[in-house]
Design an enzyme around this catalytic site. Structure first.
Site, PDB file in Angstrom:
ATOM      1  N   ASP A  98      37.456 -31.203 -29.819  1.00  0.00           N
ATOM      2  CA  ASP A  98      36.394 -30.237 -30.071  1.00  0.00           C
ATOM      3  C   ASP A  98      36.537 -29.084 -29.077  1.00  0.00           C
ATOM      4  O   ASP A  98      36.721 -29.321 -27.880  1.00  0.00           O
ATOM      5  CB  ASP A  98      35.034 -30.929 -29.847  1.00  0.00           C
ATOM      6  CG  ASP A  98      34.057 -30.618 -30.972  1.00  0.00           C
ATOM      7  OD1 ASP A  98      33.495 -31.570 -31.540  1.00  0.00           O
ATOM      8  OD2 ASP A  98      33.890 -29.426 -31.284  1.00  0.00           O
ATOM      9  N   ASP A 199      33.889 -25.291 -32.445  1.00  0.00           N
ATOM     10  CA  ASP A 199      32.433 -25.367 -32.533  1.00  0.00           C
ATOM     11  C   ASP A 199      31.813 -23.986 -32.759  1.00  0.00           C
ATOM     12  O   ASP A 199      32.049 -23.062 -31.978  1.00  0.00           O
ATOM     13  CB  ASP A 199      31.924 -25.953 -31.201  1.00  0.00           C
ATOM     14  CG  ASP A 199      30.440 -26.258 -31.217  1.00  0.00           C
ATOM     15  OD1 ASP A 199      30.043 -27.120 -32.001  1.00  0.00           O
ATOM     16  OD2 ASP A 199      29.705 -25.621 -30.458  1.00  0.00           O
ATOM     17  N   GLU A 250      34.054 -24.571 -37.347  1.00  0.00           N
ATOM     18  CA  GLU A 250      32.695 -24.841 -37.815  1.00  0.00           C
ATOM     19  C   GLU A 250      32.049 -23.482 -38.004  1.00  0.00           C
ATOM     20  O   GLU A 250      31.839 -22.761 -37.018  1.00  0.00           O
ATOM     21  CB  GLU A 250      31.911 -25.672 -36.801  1.00  0.00           C
ATOM     22  CG  GLU A 250      30.553 -26.036 -37.340  1.00  0.00           C
ATOM     23  CD  GLU A 250      29.583 -26.519 -36.290  1.00  0.00           C
ATOM     24  OE1 GLU A 250      29.665 -26.075 -35.142  1.00  0.00           O
ATOM     25  OE2 GLU A 250      28.713 -27.352 -36.628  1.00  0.00           O
ATOM     26  N   HIS A 314      28.086 -35.737 -37.026  1.00  0.00           N
ATOM     27  CA  HIS A 314      27.158 -36.125 -35.942  1.00  0.00           C
ATOM     28  C   HIS A 314      25.903 -35.253 -35.941  1.00  0.00           C
ATOM     29  O   HIS A 314      24.963 -35.497 -35.176  1.00  0.00           O
ATOM     30  CB  HIS A 314      27.889 -36.022 -34.608  1.00  0.00           C
ATOM     31  CG  HIS A 314      28.278 -34.629 -34.296  1.00  0.00           C
ATOM     32  ND1 HIS A 314      29.228 -33.921 -35.028  1.00  0.00           N
ATOM     33  CD2 HIS A 314      27.824 -33.753 -33.365  1.00  0.00           C
ATOM     34  CE1 HIS A 314      29.337 -32.707 -34.553  1.00  0.00           C
ATOM     35  NE2 HIS A 314      28.495 -32.573 -33.550  1.00  0.00           N
ATOM     36  N   ASP A 315      25.910 -34.170 -36.760  1.00  0.00           N
ATOM     37  CA  ASP A 315      24.726 -33.294 -36.833  1.00  0.00           C
ATOM     38  C   ASP A 315      23.940 -33.516 -38.113  1.00  0.00           C
ATOM     39  O   ASP A 315      22.797 -33.053 -38.217  1.00  0.00           O
ATOM     40  CB  ASP A 315      25.145 -31.809 -36.867  1.00  0.00           C
ATOM     41  CG  ASP A 315      25.764 -31.350 -35.565  1.00  0.00           C
ATOM     42  OD1 ASP A 315      26.572 -30.408 -35.616  1.00  0.00           O
ATOM     43  OD2 ASP A 315      25.448 -31.937 -34.510  1.00  0.00           O
TER      44      ASP A 315
HETATM   45  O1  TEU Z   1      26.589 -27.485 -34.342  1.00  0.00           O
HETATM   46  C1  TEU Z   1      26.072 -26.214 -34.662  1.00  0.00           C
HETATM   47  C2  TEU Z   1      24.873 -26.398 -35.491  1.00  0.00           C
HETATM   48  O2  TEU Z   1      23.945 -27.005 -35.109  1.00  0.00           O
HETATM   49  C3  TEU Z   1      24.946 -25.800 -36.836  1.00  0.00           C
HETATM   50  O3  TEU Z   1      26.318 -25.811 -37.257  1.00  0.00           O
HETATM   51  C4  TEU Z   1      24.177 -26.633 -37.837  1.00  0.00           C
HETATM   52  O4  TEU Z   1      24.612 -27.970 -37.708  1.00  0.00           O
HETATM   53  C5  TEU Z   1      24.567 -26.094 -39.202  1.00  0.00           C
HETATM   54  O5  TEU Z   1      24.168 -24.757 -39.221  1.00  0.00           O
HETATM   55  C6  TEU Z   1      23.933 -26.884 -40.307  1.00  0.00           C
HETATM   56  O6  TEU Z   1      22.554 -26.970 -40.165  1.00  0.00           O
HETATM   57  C7  TEU Z   1      27.526 -27.506 -33.278  1.00  0.00           C
HETATM   58  C8  TEU Z   1      27.709 -28.958 -32.877  1.00  0.00           C
HETATM   59  O7  TEU Z   1      28.237 -29.677 -33.995  1.00  0.00           O
HETATM   60  C9  TEU Z   1      26.357 -29.488 -32.452  1.00  0.00           C
HETATM   61  O8  TEU Z   1      26.419 -30.899 -32.188  1.00  0.00           O
HETATM   62  C10 TEU Z   1      25.925 -28.742 -31.199  1.00  0.00           C
HETATM   63  O9  TEU Z   1      24.603 -29.149 -30.855  1.00  0.00           O
HETATM   64  C11 TEU Z   1      25.931 -27.225 -31.441  1.00  0.00           C
HETATM   65  O10 TEU Z   1      27.067 -26.763 -32.151  1.00  0.00           O
HETATM   66  C12 TEU Z   1      25.940 -26.503 -30.100  1.00  0.00           C
HETATM   67  O11 TEU Z   1      27.208 -26.674 -29.502  1.00  0.00           O
END
Ligand code: TEU
Ligand code: CA
Length: 545
Positions: A98, A199, A250, A314-315
């Site tokens: 990541d 990320d 992402e 994980h989100d």
């Molecule tokens: O996630 C970013 C985030 O929260 C958004 O991509 C959201 O998930 C998406 O818009 C769909 O609702 C990344 C990581 O995966 C997350 O775990 C971290 O908390 C965040 O960034 C901050 O680094």
């Protein structure tokens, strides 16, 4: 489109802190990932995506990094990490890490220096602004707080954080910052990793002039701003293009047209992306909307770029709970969703535990939850005077902790995840849903995933086939073909709790069909695809001859 290893890959995401604990501290660790590599290998996946394990105070479970080139104690140490990489490669798999470079931890030495004084050489490594009329510089919301601005008394300025207060955004306009990040990326690539999951990489460029916006709650102004492609093309020139790697960005808030600007094969930026049209637009399953999104992205990228397919990570809570039926049809539904993700155009991702049909969770109190996003939202809403119970209930379905409960290895204490007290409670259904049971049951979700993955290895049609939706008007049934050279597969899904009659369109040549896989064991392949009755959550793949 040319063939490459990453296009043909199936990726398994390891959220290591919930994967397997080998020292009894209640946290999963890298040693635990090493111990379970044979399990991951047995599934047949090609690439492991490891969530952040760098030094971090852990406000956002590793996404607030305080040292990019050391391993956080909970996870292990650099020796363990090196062994993990070696053991992954020994098994013919690859490891992507990541990359979290939109922000650091507020305990990163860079930020400690930056905030120490307005004249510090690293002041401009972050985004500092004077108050405006004695208040925040603008009205932007962050993902995790009502404002992206946090006031720093000692220097009388605000700093920007797109996420938690503990996650100050780096200033990518600063060439020194970019070069420091590129140096760090080479550090990991030169150790032999096989790529990055980047990320929220489309947030690096901020809206010119930081103007207040019409509707601050629709936070898409945080991403896809002018300048972002120049940063990614520079990152590609300086780092990415010099390694045989996979890069998956992402990229929230993006449309297919804009998505292509990040992953177009002629763009020299990234290889593929996670977009969030499904996750953001579909709190619960909406078949028509899902089909529209799939067709939209297929046409947007066709022949020019590669999509990624996922329904949970994980989100985002576990797919069988959010988008399937985790009660009376949990097994069938888990297999149907897998059939879909593994046969739609794009690289399929498996989030740990999905392969045994793990479900979301409902704990009894906000104190049982860990996710900073959920806890900040709870505080914000209760702070507005809303009823705490009602706020708590409203956050349960989409809490990120739904997918962060420990992997259920067996039916012993703590599901065999830890000999200690887990950092987050185990889902109480671990006695029925666990790896040990799945490996002993030939009809388990695990072996269905294993079959889907092996089919991808043997059949280029799954990776490179053209896609055509034959069911656009249908409410429950989703039927599409994948065609590659002279081979055509048809995927038939009944995403409903009820039986649905279905008949293949006349124009499909169906003299004979060969059954490839089905999630009901009594499907023989002698079926007639005219006037078929599909059972609840029934999934079938046929090869048309
Ligand atoms: O996630 C970013 C985030 O929260 C958004 O991509 C959201 O998930 C998406 O818009 C769909 O609702 C990344 C990581 O995966 C997350 O775990 C971290 O908390 C965040 O960034 C901050 O680094
Ligand atoms: Ca541990």
């Amino acid at each position: 489109m040319n063939k490459t290893w990453w296009k043909e890959a199936v990726v398994y995401q390891v959220y290591w802190r919930s994967f397997y604990d080998t020292n009894g501290d209640g946290y999963g660790d890298l040693e635990g990932v090493i111990e379970k590599l044979d399990y991951i290998k047995e599934l047949g996946v090609d690439v492991i995506w490891l969530n952040p394990c760098y030094e971090s105070p852990d406000f956002d479970n590793g996404y607030d990094i305080s040292d990019y080139t050391s391993i956080m104690d909970k996870a292990g140490n650099m020796e363990t990490w090196e062994r993990l990489l070696h053991e992954v490669h020994q098994r013919g798999m690859r490891l992507i890490m990541d990359l979290v470079v939109n922000h650091t931890s507020n305990q990163h030495p860079w930020f400690i220096e930056s905030r120490s004084s307005k004249s510090n050489p690293k002041r401009d490594w972050y985004i500092w602004k004077d108050p405006k009329d004695g208040k925040e510089p603008n009205n932007w919301r962050s993902y995790f707080t009502p404002s992206v601005w946090e006031f720093d008394e000692s220097t009388g300025q605000y700093y920007m954080h797109s996420f938690a207060v503990e996650q100050p955004d780096l200033n990518w306009e600063n060439e020194e910052v970019r070069q420091e990040i590129y140096k760090m990326m080479r550090f990991w690539l030169d150790k032999g990793i096989d790529g990055f999951r980047l990320d929220v990489i489309n947030l690096l460029a901020k809206l010119e002039g930081f103007p207040s916006v019409e509707n601050p709650n629709n936070i898409n102004y945080l991403g896809n701003n002018p300048g972002i492609h120049e940063y990614l093309q520079e990152m590609n020139r300086e780092v990415l293009q010099h390694y045989d790697i996979m890069t998956v960005g992402e990229i929230p808030f993006v449309t297919p047209e804009d998505g292509l600007l990040y992953v177009g094969e002629d763009r020299n930026e990234l290889h593929t992306l996670f977009h969030f049209e499904v996750a953001d637009d579909m709190p619960t399953w909406d078949m028509k909307r899902f089909k529209e999104i799939q067709t939209h992205w297929y046409e947007g990228l066709k022949g020019k770029g590669t999509n990624s397919q996922f329904l949970n990570n994980h989100d985002h809570t576990r797919q069988v709970t959010r988008y399937g039926n985790d009660q009376e049809y949990r097994i069938e539904s888990a297999k149907l969703l897998a059939t879909m993700i593994h046969t739609l155009p794009g690289i399929p991702y498996i989030y740990q535990g999905e392969e045994i049909g793990m479900t979301g969770v409902r704990f009894q109190s906000i104190d049982d939850y860990n996710d900073i996003a959920m806890k900040n939202k709870y505080k914000e809403e209760v702070g507005k005077g809303r009823d705490p119970e009602e706020v708590f209930e409203s956050l349960l379905l989409l809490s990120r902790d739904n997918s962060r409960t420990p992997i259920q290895w067996d039916d012993t204490e703590q599901a065999g995840f830890t000999s200690g007290t887990p950092w987050i409670k185990v889902n109480p259904n671990y006695k029925e849903i666990n790896v040990k049971q799945a490996l002993q049951d030939p009809s388990s979700v695990f072996y269905y995933y294993q079959k889907l993955i092996s089919l991808r290895k043997e059949n280029p049609v799954m990776t490179y086939g053209d896609y055509k939706d034959l069911s656009l008007g249908e409410e429950n049934v989703y039927v599409y073909t994948r065609t590659y050279e002279s081979e055509t597969w048809v995927v038939i899904l009944n995403h409903a709790d009820v039986e649905t009659d279905y008949s293949l369109p006349e124009n499909l040549d169906t003299q004979s069909v060969e059954l490839i896989i089905a999630n009901y064991s009594d499907v023989t392949g002698e079926d007639h695809l005219q006037n078929t009755t599909l059972r609840p959550h029934e999934a079938r793949i046929y090869k048309l001859n």
